[in-house]
Design an enzyme around this catalytic site. Structure first.
Site, PDB file in Angstrom:
ATOM      1  N   PRO A 110      13.404 -23.977   3.839  1.00 16.19           N
ATOM      2  CA  PRO A 110      14.559 -24.874   4.015  1.00 16.19           C
ATOM      3  C   PRO A 110      14.905 -25.106   5.474  1.00 16.19           C
ATOM      4  CG  PRO A 110      15.283 -22.683   3.334  1.00 16.19           C
ATOM      5  CD  PRO A 110      13.780 -22.709   3.191  1.00 16.19           C
ATOM      6  N   SER A 153       0.861  -1.172   0.000  1.00 17.62           N
ATOM      7  CA  SER A 153       0.000   0.000   0.000  1.00 17.62           C
ATOM      8  C   SER A 153       0.897   1.221   0.000  1.00 17.62           C
ATOM      9  CB  SER A 153      -0.853  -0.015   1.266  1.00 17.62           C
ATOM     10  OG  SER A 153      -2.025   0.707   1.059  1.00 17.62           O
ATOM     11  N   GLU A 183       0.686  18.415  -7.364  1.00 19.16           N
ATOM     12  CA  GLU A 183      -0.604  18.446  -8.070  1.00 19.16           C
ATOM     13  C   GLU A 183      -1.635  17.549  -7.396  1.00 19.16           C
ATOM     14  OE1 GLU A 183       2.910  19.289 -10.602  1.00 19.16           O
ATOM     15  OE2 GLU A 183       2.333  17.728  -9.190  1.00 19.16           O
ATOM     16  N   SER A 184      -1.369  16.934  -6.288  1.00 22.35           N
ATOM     17  CA  SER A 184      -2.194  16.096  -5.423  1.00 22.35           C
ATOM     18  C   SER A 184      -1.583  14.725  -5.136  1.00 22.35           C
ATOM     19  CB  SER A 184      -3.623  15.949  -5.927  1.00 22.35           C
ATOM     20  OG  SER A 184      -4.338  15.225  -4.936  1.00 22.35           O
ATOM     21  N   CYS A 226      -4.588  18.175  -9.863  1.00 23.98           N
ATOM     22  CA  CYS A 226      -5.291  19.467  -9.902  1.00 23.98           C
ATOM     23  C   CYS A 226      -4.444  20.444 -10.693  1.00 23.98           C
ATOM     24  CB  CYS A 226      -5.532  19.961  -8.481  1.00 23.98           C
ATOM     25  SG  CYS A 226      -4.014  20.187  -7.570  1.00 23.98           S
ATOM     26  N   HIS A 272      -3.136   0.176  -3.796  1.00 25.46           N
ATOM     27  CA  HIS A 272      -3.130  -0.974  -2.891  1.00 25.46           C
ATOM     28  C   HIS A 272      -3.165  -2.210  -3.778  1.00 25.46           C
ATOM     29  CE1 HIS A 272      -3.239  -2.892   1.005  1.00 25.46           C
ATOM     30  NE2 HIS A 272      -3.882  -3.848   0.366  1.00 25.46           N
TER      31      HIS A 272
HETATM   32  N1  SAM Z   1      19.936 -14.572  12.255  1.00 28.22           N
HETATM   33  C1  SAM Z   1      19.026 -15.195  11.410  1.00 28.22           C
HETATM   34  C2  SAM Z   1      17.772 -15.591  12.135  1.00 28.22           C
HETATM   35  O1  SAM Z   1      17.750 -15.488  13.362  1.00 28.22           O
HETATM   36  O2  SAM Z   1      16.788 -15.907  11.521  1.00 28.22           O
HETATM   37  C3  SAM Z   1      19.651 -16.352  10.703  1.00 28.22           C
HETATM   38  C4  SAM Z   1      20.647 -15.874   9.786  1.00 28.22           C
HETATM   39  S1  SAM Z   1      21.327 -16.960   8.681  1.00 28.22           S
HETATM   40  C5  SAM Z   1      21.296 -15.922   7.336  1.00 28.22           C
HETATM   41  C6  SAM Z   1      20.170 -18.203   8.324  1.00 28.22           C
HETATM   42  C7  SAM Z   1      20.662 -19.077   7.202  1.00 28.22           C
HETATM   43  O3  SAM Z   1      20.213 -20.425   7.350  1.00 28.22           O
HETATM   44  C8  SAM Z   1      20.156 -18.640   5.834  1.00 28.22           C
HETATM   45  O4  SAM Z   1      21.215 -18.199   5.056  1.00 28.22           O
HETATM   46  C9  SAM Z   1      19.497 -19.894   5.252  1.00 28.22           C
HETATM   47  O5  SAM Z   1      19.708 -20.032   3.874  1.00 28.22           O
HETATM   48  C10 SAM Z   1      20.199 -20.986   6.061  1.00 28.22           C
HETATM   49  N2  SAM Z   1      19.489 -22.254   6.081  1.00 28.22           N
HETATM   50  C11 SAM Z   1      18.162 -22.446   6.178  1.00 28.22           C
HETATM   51  N3  SAM Z   1      17.881 -23.765   6.140  1.00 28.22           N
HETATM   52  C12 SAM Z   1      19.078 -24.420   6.014  1.00 28.22           C
HETATM   53  C13 SAM Z   1      19.459 -25.788   5.925  1.00 28.22           C
HETATM   54  N4  SAM Z   1      18.542 -26.763   5.944  1.00 28.22           N
HETATM   55  N5  SAM Z   1      20.772 -26.089   5.825  1.00 28.22           N
HETATM   56  C14 SAM Z   1      21.712 -25.101   5.806  1.00 28.22           C
HETATM   57  N6  SAM Z   1      21.415 -23.770   5.873  1.00 28.22           N
HETATM   58  C15 SAM Z   1      20.113 -23.446   5.982  1.00 28.22           C
END
Ligand code: SAM
Length: 428
Positions: free
Chosen positions: A306, A57, A64-65, A85, A70
């Protein structure tokens, strides 16, 4: 502007737009300001907010306004209105946005606003108004308010950022961005979560490393899972007794982004004691030999994508197995005030594997994490216990020598002093 109306208002429905653009606060701010400029309007201020999980948003105030928007990325839809305007041709702004948003369809209505036939003109001192207007012509007058918001359904942390994006890549695992916040400097954001900022990263990186290293005193072999920004290995490698650090980060784009744009944090990637592996930390620990690490640090992101598996019992059982008899595990433990469930469940997992008394929690503050209250959770395999450290003089001289800004011999102990509500949360 026609003689009969004070303003001209175009209301636009942009449809079938690119959902990613619809969710990109920096891109939308850039395009909305660009549209105003293309229509030769004088931009006074822009204020844009990103809502997580999605939606933007914002408004561009022009002499001109205004132009306002959003978005609903989930529908590829943007509601835009351009109110002028002046002599500005609002349709030029419309065309620019249609192109920028990749709108495959749209509808627009134009309304005349403020019919002079219906209005009565008041006596008004035009001179001072003109002087004021002249001031707005000064380009430096233009202020930008682009807000980055990290939130869950009940609470949020918003950081104002300059709108500049230094790195923006959608990796196979997450969206990796380097942005610049006005208060905390450059920052790493993964998906829409703040990971680390130049101005407060030391809170996190000093507290994830030094308490355990002063407990072990002579650690040699350390494993870091995650930690792609490099701040954790930077702190670990400050200790001369360390012989080897293995860092296993799943996303090479994070390492690349931080090396390029956060060199103060990614400062130790060339240390000869560091082995940097781009791989899934869960699989790596599963295949690691028994009892080889003095310290195992899990510097992972929040339990989504991940990093979900970095909160599992399986993963921590393997961590336990690969630690030496007196080894210590320390993990990014979420917050007792944000994601309480993940916080409490992780501690139950560690208590279950390491023992009820061997899973202490350390609290510390990170201003750029929602609620600011965060934790590291420990697993103590043997008798080495950070709560029982006695070499405070060694801590004192190390802190002075290295110029640490958060960790010290008092914080070393106070981090384990938990408020009652946290003790209740983890039943310790
Ligand atoms: N300080 C941050 C926090 O508290 O959220 C964490 C920082 S560090 C950048 C977290 C890292 O963990 C990321 O770079 C992410 O890609 C990595 N990561 C996540 N899952 C992972 C996995 N299964 N194996 C290895 N690295 C992983």
């Amino acid at each position: 502007m026609s003689s009969t109306a004070l303003g001209n208002h175009i209301l636009v429905e942009f449809m079938n737009c690119d959902p990613h653009v619809m969710n990109d606060v920096a891109a939308i701010e850039r395009d909305m300001v660009g549209a105003a400029r293309k229509a030769e309007a004088t931009v006074i201020n822009s204020t844009f907010h990103h809502f997580s999980p999605y939606g933007v948003s914002g408004v561009v105030v022009i002499q001109e306004s205004h132009l306002a928007i959003h978005t609903w990325p989930e529908y590829g839809y943007a509601a835009v209105d351009v109110f002028t305007c002046g002599d500005m041709n609002a349709w030029i702004a419309f065309d620019h946005l249609k192109e920028c948003f990749g709108a495959k369809s749209y509808s627009a209505i134009e309304m005349k606003r403020g019919s002079v036939n219906l209005l009565t003109r008041n006596d008004f001192d035009i001179t001072s108004a003109r002087e004021k207007a002249a001031e707005w012509r000064n380009p430096d007058f233009y202020t930008r308010n682009v807000w980055f918001t990290d939130k869950d359904e009940d609470q949020a942390l918003s950081l104002r950022f300059t709108g500049d994006v230094f790195f923006d890549v959608q990796s196979p695992f997450q969206r990796v961005r380097i942005l610049e916040s006005t208060k905390y400097g450059k920052m790493l954001a993964l998906d829409d979560m703040v990971m680390t900022t130049i101005k407060d990263e030391f809170h996190y990186h000093e507290m994830i490393s030094h308490p355990s290293l002063f407990t072990l005193q002579n650690a040699k072999n350390v494993l870091v899972i995650g930690g792609g920004d490099g701040g954790t290995v930077r702190e670990v490698l400050r200790h001369s007794n360390i012989e080897k650090v293995t860092m296993v980060e799943i996303d090479g784009e994070v390492i690349k982004a931080c090396k390029e744009h956060l060199p103060e944090i990614a400062a130790a990637f060339d240390d000869p004691r560091l082995e940097l592996i781009v791989d899934d930390g869960i699989a790596y620990v599963k295949n690691a030999p028994d009892a080889i690490y003095d310290l195992l640090i899990v510097d992972g992101s929040d339990p989504v994508g991940p990093a979900e598996g970095l909160f599992s019992v399986d993963f921590y059982q393997n961590c336990y197995r690969t630690l030496k008899a007196d080894g210590i595990l320390v993990a990014q433990g979420e917050s007792p005030k944000f994601n309480e469930k993940a916080f409490a469940e992780l501690n139950q997992t560690l208590q279950g594997i390491f023992g009820k008394e061997n899973a202490p929690v350390g609290l510390f503050f990170v201003p750029t994490y929602p609620t600011g209250m965060w934790s590291f959770q420990y697993g103590l395999k043997g008798s080495a216990d950070p709560r029982k450290v006695t070499n405070t003089d060694a801590i004192k001289s190390f802190v002075a020598e290295k110029g640490l800004r958060y960790y010290n011999e008092d914080i070393h102990f106070s981090t384990f002093a938990l408020p009652n509500f946290v003790k209740q949360l983890i039943q310790q």
